[in-house]
Design a protein around this motif. Structure first.
Motif, PDB file in Angstrom:
ATOM      1  N   ALA A 128       0.826  -1.209   0.000  1.00 37.20           N
ATOM      2  CA  ALA A 128       0.000   0.000   0.000  1.00 37.20           C
ATOM      3  C   ALA A 128       0.860   1.259   0.000  1.00 37.20           C
ATOM      4  CB  ALA A 128      -0.935  -0.007   1.210  1.00 37.20           C
ATOM      5  N   ILE A 129       1.971   1.239   0.723  1.00 30.18           N
ATOM      6  CA  ILE A 129       2.896   2.383   0.729  1.00 30.18           C
ATOM      7  C   ILE A 129       3.453   2.602  -0.671  1.00 30.18           C
ATOM      8  CG2 ILE A 129       5.135   3.186   1.592  1.00 30.18           C
ATOM      9  CD1 ILE A 129       4.495   1.706   4.225  1.00 30.18           C
ATOM     10  N   ALA A 130       3.817   1.515  -1.349  1.00 30.80           N
ATOM     11  CA  ALA A 130       4.358   1.626  -2.702  1.00 30.80           C
ATOM     12  C   ALA A 130       3.323   2.154  -3.674  1.00 30.80           C
ATOM     13  CB  ALA A 130       4.869   0.257  -3.168  1.00 30.80           C
ATOM     14  N   ASP A 131       2.096   1.661  -3.590  1.00 30.97           N
ATOM     15  CA  ASP A 131       1.044   2.113  -4.504  1.00 30.97           C
ATOM     16  C   ASP A 131       0.809   3.613  -4.361  1.00 30.97           C
ATOM     17  OD1 ASP A 131       0.767  -0.456  -5.401  1.00 30.97           O
ATOM     18  OD2 ASP A 131      -1.041  -0.889  -4.232  1.00 30.97           O
ATOM     19  N   ALA A 132       0.852   4.124  -3.139  1.00 35.76           N
ATOM     20  CA  ALA A 132       0.636   5.554  -2.915  1.00 35.76           C
ATOM     21  C   ALA A 132       1.744   6.385  -3.551  1.00 35.76           C
ATOM     22  CB  ALA A 132       0.540   5.842  -1.421  1.00 35.76           C
TER      23      ALA A 132
END
Length: 366
Positions: free
Chosen positions: A320-324
């Protein structure tokens, strides 16, 4: 010492030989057979004897599985690759470096081993050890041995200047790759970029030692304003010392957006890389800094996860951190040409924070 590694990789099962680039994909039943053979100390199965001979010229006939095989366990985490800055310290002071600073510090020897065990348990088969300059870290030899014995295929990114000190280790425990950065073809250009007297001489010394020890080298030719007129000579050095090479000229800001490295660009060599079509950073691979903080990659370092505190559970937050971080923001928000963009979002953000001219990173800048 093991000769073969069997490892689950996402929905596949692979068999690899340390030091060899080619591997084999096997069905799940063969993977389970190898695990059982190791547990029971049985001879290597005939199908693997034949496959190893055909793929690598390796004779495993009559060998006990537990002596020549590492069978890596399955994991619920889907990570197959990781990069690890063992230390940001470096014996060069390169003008183009993407690190904003290079402090010489990192984990204790015991915590380095603990971190490597976590990477293994996360599923990491391919491990890139980088820096700074990894070969000057006093903990490198023990960390390398541990990662090798855990059944990882290791790439070392190095400036080559200390390679001569480690050739015995690397000959005994072959890495997957050793990639040496070449900053010029003469002491003047090379030492000019590295701002370190004798750096060219020491890198050539390391390359000579690796060649004498039979350690295959790959090279990255770093093309900057210092070496732009020496590219043919740099290619000739790569032909002399390396089994393969690539060329890198798109010098970036520091990953925090510092503009200073951009001054080393050779504009005539800025290339048009492939259209960016997505990246599995944070999903199938990740980066770890010298303190054990995990991020999606070397450039996208927002919201780092303290693995030494949270353990592997922390990695469940990373996708999720990467997608953001992949969302278009700032100067790219609303760009109608984004479908043909050649720069990933974290890197584009670093250029934007450096207030870099568009033509230094964006193919639409003209």
């Amino acid at each position: 010492m093991h000769s073969v590694i069997a490892s689950p990789q996402e929905e596949k099962y692979l068999v690899a030989h340390p030091g060899a680039r080619a591997g084999l994909q096997i069905p799940s039943r063969y993977y389970r057979e190898l695990a059982a053979a190791v547990d029971a100390a049985l001879d290597v199965p005939p199908w693997l004897v034949d496959a190893a001979r055909g793929a690598w010229g390796l004779n495993l006939a009559g060998e006990r599985s537990d002596r020549v095989l590492v069978v890596r366990p399955e994991t619920t985490l889907g990570y197959s690759r990781a990069t690890w800055e063992i230390n940001k310290g470096c014996n060069f002071n390169c003008e183009h470096c993407f690190l904003e600073s290079r402090p010489f510090d990192g984990l204790t020897p015991a915590d380095k081993i603990r971190l490597l065990d976590m990477l293994r348990d996360a599923g990491v088969l391919w491990l890139q050890i980088t820096g700074g300059e990894p070969l000057i870290d006093p903990g490198f030899p023990d960390a390398y041995r541990h990662a090798y014995r855990a059944g990882m295929l290791i790439e070392i990114l190095t400036n080559g200047s200390r390679l001569h000190r480690h050739v015995e280790l690397l000959a005994d425990m072959p890495p997957h790759k050793v990639t040496v950065s070449l900053y010029g073809a003469t002491p003047e250009s090379f030492d000019g970029l590295t701002r370190t007297k004798g750096s060219f001489k020491n890198t050539i010394r390391g390359l000579d030692a690796a060649r004498a020890a039979g350690i295959p080298i790959e090279m990255t030719l770093i093309i900057t304003k210092y070496s732009a007129d020496e590219v043919p000579q740099m290619r000739a050095l790569a032909e002399q010392y390396a089994v393969a090479h690539n060329e890198f000229s798109n010098i970036s800001p520091t990953y925090t957006g510092g503009p200073d490295p951009l001054a080393t660009q050779a504009p005539e060599y800025l290339d048009k890389t492939a259209i960016f079509s997505g990246c599995p950073a944070g999903h199938t691979f990740f980066h770890v800094d010298p303190k054990g903080y995990a991020t999606m990659c070397k450039v996208g370092r927002e919201h780092p996860i303290p693995l030494m505190v949270e353990g592997l559970d922390g990695l469940t937050r990373l996708p999720a951190i990467a997608d953001a971080q992949m969302l278009r923001t700032g100067g790219c928000n609303g760009c109608k040409l984004s479908a043909t963009c050649r720069v990933c979002r974290p890197l584009a953000r670093a250029y934007q924070e450096a207030e870099a001219p568009l033509n230094t990173y964006c193919q639409h800048g003209d």
